[in-house]
Design a protein around this motif. Structure first.
Motif, short mmCIF file in Angstrom:
data_model
loop_
_atom_site.label_atom_id
_atom_site.label_comp_id
_atom_site.label_asym_id
_atom_site.label_seq_id
_atom_site.Cartn_x
_atom_site.Cartn_y
_atom_site.Cartn_z
N GLY A 120 -118.40 34.29 62.33
CA GLY A 120 -117.11 34.51 63.85
C GLY A 120 -115.74 34.42 63.67
N LEU A 121 -115.38 35.31 64.34
CA LEU A 121 -114.03 35.65 64.75
C LEU A 121 -113.19 34.50 65.50
N GLU A 122 -113.64 33.61 66.24
CA GLU A 122 -113.28 32.80 67.88
C GLU A 122 -113.11 31.57 66.60
N ARG A 123 -114.23 31.42 66.06
CA ARG A 123 -114.53 30.43 65.44
C ARG A 123 -113.84 30.12 64.02
N LEU A 124 -113.42 31.40 63.18
CA LEU A 124 -112.38 30.79 62.06
C LEU A 124 -110.52 30.69 62.58
N ALA A 125 -110.82 31.74 63.86
CA ALA A 125 -109.34 31.68 64.42
C ALA A 125 -109.01 30.51 65.51
N SER A 126 -109.93 29.42 65.47
CA SER A 126 -109.65 27.88 66.03
C SER A 126 -110.10 26.43 64.91
N VAL A 127 -110.29 27.29 63.61
CA VAL A 127 -109.61 26.37 62.21
C VAL A 127 -108.44 26.46 62.26
N LEU A 128 -108.26 28.48 61.97
CA LEU A 128 -106.61 28.26 61.07
C LEU A 128 -105.12 28.14 62.75
N GLN A 129 -105.88 27.76 63.41
CA GLN A 129 -104.98 27.96 64.74
C GLN A 129 -104.99 26.10 64.55
N GLN A 130 -105.84 25.55 64.04
CA GLN A 130 -105.81 23.90 64.35
C GLN A 130 -106.24 23.70 65.64
N LYS A 131 -107.03 24.72 66.35
CA LYS A 131 -107.28 24.34 67.92
C LYS A 131 -108.68 23.26 67.93
N ASN A 132 -109.41 22.60 69.32
CA ASN A 132 -110.06 21.56 69.29
C ASN A 132 -111.20 22.92 69.46
N SER A 133 -110.93 23.97 69.59
CA SER A 133 -112.26 24.47 70.55
C SER A 133 -111.91 26.29 70.84
N ASN A 134 -112.55 27.20 70.05
CA ASN A 134 -112.18 28.86 70.73
C ASN A 134 -111.53 29.39 71.46
N PHE A 135 -111.31 28.59 73.06
CA PHE A 135 -110.76 28.35 73.48
C PHE A 135 -109.75 28.28 74.08
N GLU A 136 -109.34 28.18 73.04
CA GLU A 136 -107.90 27.27 72.92
C GLU A 136 -107.09 28.11 71.85
N THR A 137 -108.06 29.56 71.31
CA THR A 137 -106.97 30.34 70.45
C THR A 137 -106.09 30.73 70.91
N ASP A 138 -106.02 31.78 70.14
CA ASP A 138 -104.58 32.88 70.68
C ASP A 138 -106.07 34.30 71.17
N LEU A 139 -107.10 33.84 71.04
CA LEU A 139 -108.32 35.78 71.40
C LEU A 139 -108.81 35.09 73.56
N LEU A 140 -109.03 34.13 73.50
CA LEU A 140 -109.50 32.76 74.91
C LEU A 140 -108.01 32.53 75.91
N PHE A 141 -107.69 32.06 75.11
CA PHE A 141 -106.59 31.19 75.72
C PHE A 141 -105.75 31.58 77.31
N PRO A 142 -105.45 32.82 76.97
CA PRO A 142 -104.14 33.61 78.07
C PRO A 142 -105.35 34.13 78.94
N ILE A 143 -106.94 34.19 79.16
CA ILE A 143 -107.60 33.90 80.12
C ILE A 143 -106.84 32.92 80.52
N ILE A 144 -107.24 31.53 80.49
CA ILE A 144 -106.89 30.31 81.17
C ILE A 144 -106.90 29.92 81.33
N GLU A 145 -105.01 30.31 81.56
CA GLU A 145 -103.90 30.99 81.55
C GLU A 145 -104.07 31.73 82.32
N TYR A 146 -104.58 32.25 82.56
CA TYR A 146 -104.51 33.06 84.14
C TYR A 146 -104.93 32.47 85.34
N VAL A 147 -106.21 31.90 85.06
CA VAL A 147 -107.08 31.09 85.75
C VAL A 147 -106.28 29.53 86.49
#
Ligand code: GLY
Length: 331
Positions: free
Chosen positions: A226-253
């Motif tokens: 899972g790309l999002e899962r591996l990114a969350s580990v390498l970016q040391q985020k608490n969830s997939n949602f806080e990675t650069d793959l999803l967080f910009p959508i949360i910032e928009y919200v």
């Protein structure tokens, strides 16, 4: 650990397997081709089924992809865990009657520990209960704690009728603070502590519509990372949602609702649902699926309605999804 953006993780994975003789193929459409058993592509291997069964000749016996997937089985968990999605990118390396466990296992270990720099002592693996062969290969991987190899009954991977087989999953222990605290907490637990980042499937059978497991002519490899899962580990985020793959959508919200992510657990769930669902919608519409009353179109309609409802729960009035899709396309 080596920090990488989501895009860099995907590129590193594909390049690594290209270096091991794999052909990089682009993601297939979400709409399965000549496969009435599937509504939508929900795994990297799904569009490659005819290569596993021998029905079609693959362009190369080794292939690697970063496949867009939509799978709604976990829809109720989306936003409530760190890792569940309806839309995700699945990295995979595939062997069609070419290499098998003796290569797939060390390559996965090499990619995770040397390219990604994951700490070896935090990695765990699970194997199918009678898969002594996989255990022997795992035991040879440098730095893997032999006590971190566990046997799990449900380590058998299948997605409807078609190619399937026993599997071996790789987990990272994210620490007690991310767990459920139960004494039984270990790889396979539903909580967020042991994160499954990669599944290696030893594809040996073809499941018929009647549920019969017919041995395939050749042994194959199908993996899903899972790309999002591996990114969350390498970016040391608490969830997939806080990675650069999803967080910009949360910032928009955040911007359109005037609310801040992290301030309220219930609202966070709604923000995460919108982020996930915006990706699903974008992926589906990109593949020419449109909202309707049945089939794939109904899946899209349901996801769209859920996203709007969560927007209303955040107090957003008026239309807001178009902007979210714009953010997805930028990412
Ligand atoms: N086909 C392997 C997986 O999706 O986990």
């Amino acid at each position: 650990m080596n920090y990488m953006t989501g895009k860099e993780v995907a590129e590193a994975f594909l390049k690594f397997f290209e270096g091991k003789g794999h052909l990089i193929m682009p993601s297939f459409s979400l709409i399965p081709e000549n496969d009435p058993t599937l509504l939508m592509i929900g795994a990297g291997m799904a569009p490659l089924k005819p290569f596993f069964t021998g029905k079609l000749k693959p362009p190369c016996p080794r292939v690697t992809t970063n496949q867009r997937c939509v799978r709604t089985g976990d829809i109720e968990n989306v936003g409530r865990t760190a890792r569940h999605h309806t839309a995700f990118m699945m990295l995979g390396n595939f062997s069609f009657g070419d290499y098998f466990k003796a290569e797939a296992i060390p390559w996965a270990w090499e990619f995770l520990t040397e390219v990604c720099g994951l700490p070896r002592e935090k990695l765990w693996v699970s194997i199918y209960p009678n898969d002594d062969e996989a255990e022997q290969i795992w035991l040879k991987q440098p730095g893997l704690n032999p006590e971190h190899i566990v046997r799990l009954e449900d380590n058998f991977w299948e997605i409807g009728p078609g190619p399937c087989g026993p599997d071996s999953e790789i987990y990272i222990d994210l620490g007690e603070e991310r767990g459920c605290g139960k004494e039984t907490c270990s790889p396979g637990c539903d909580c967020d502590r042991f994160l499954e980042i990669w599944n290696l499937v030893f594809t040996q059978f073809d499941r018929t519509e009647d549920g019969e497991y017919k041995p395939l002519e050749h042994k194959n490899i199908d993996t899903g990372c899972g790309l999002e899962r591996l990114a969350s580990v390498l970016q040391q985020k608490n969830s997939n949602f806080e990675t650069d793959l999803l967080f910009p959508i949360i910032e928009y919200v955040e911007n359109i609702s005037g609310l801040k992510f992290g301030d309220d657990a219930k609202r966070d769930i709604s923000m995460k649902v919108i982020a996930d669902h915006a990706r699903s919608m974008a992926f589906m519409i990109m593949d020419k699926i449109l909202p309707s009353n049945e089939g794939r179109g109904y899946v899209l309609r349901r996801i769209l309605r859920r996203a709007i409802r969560h927007g209303r729960m955040l107090g957003i009035k008026g239309a807001f999804l178009e902007g979210a899709i714009g953010v997805v396309s930028k990412i």
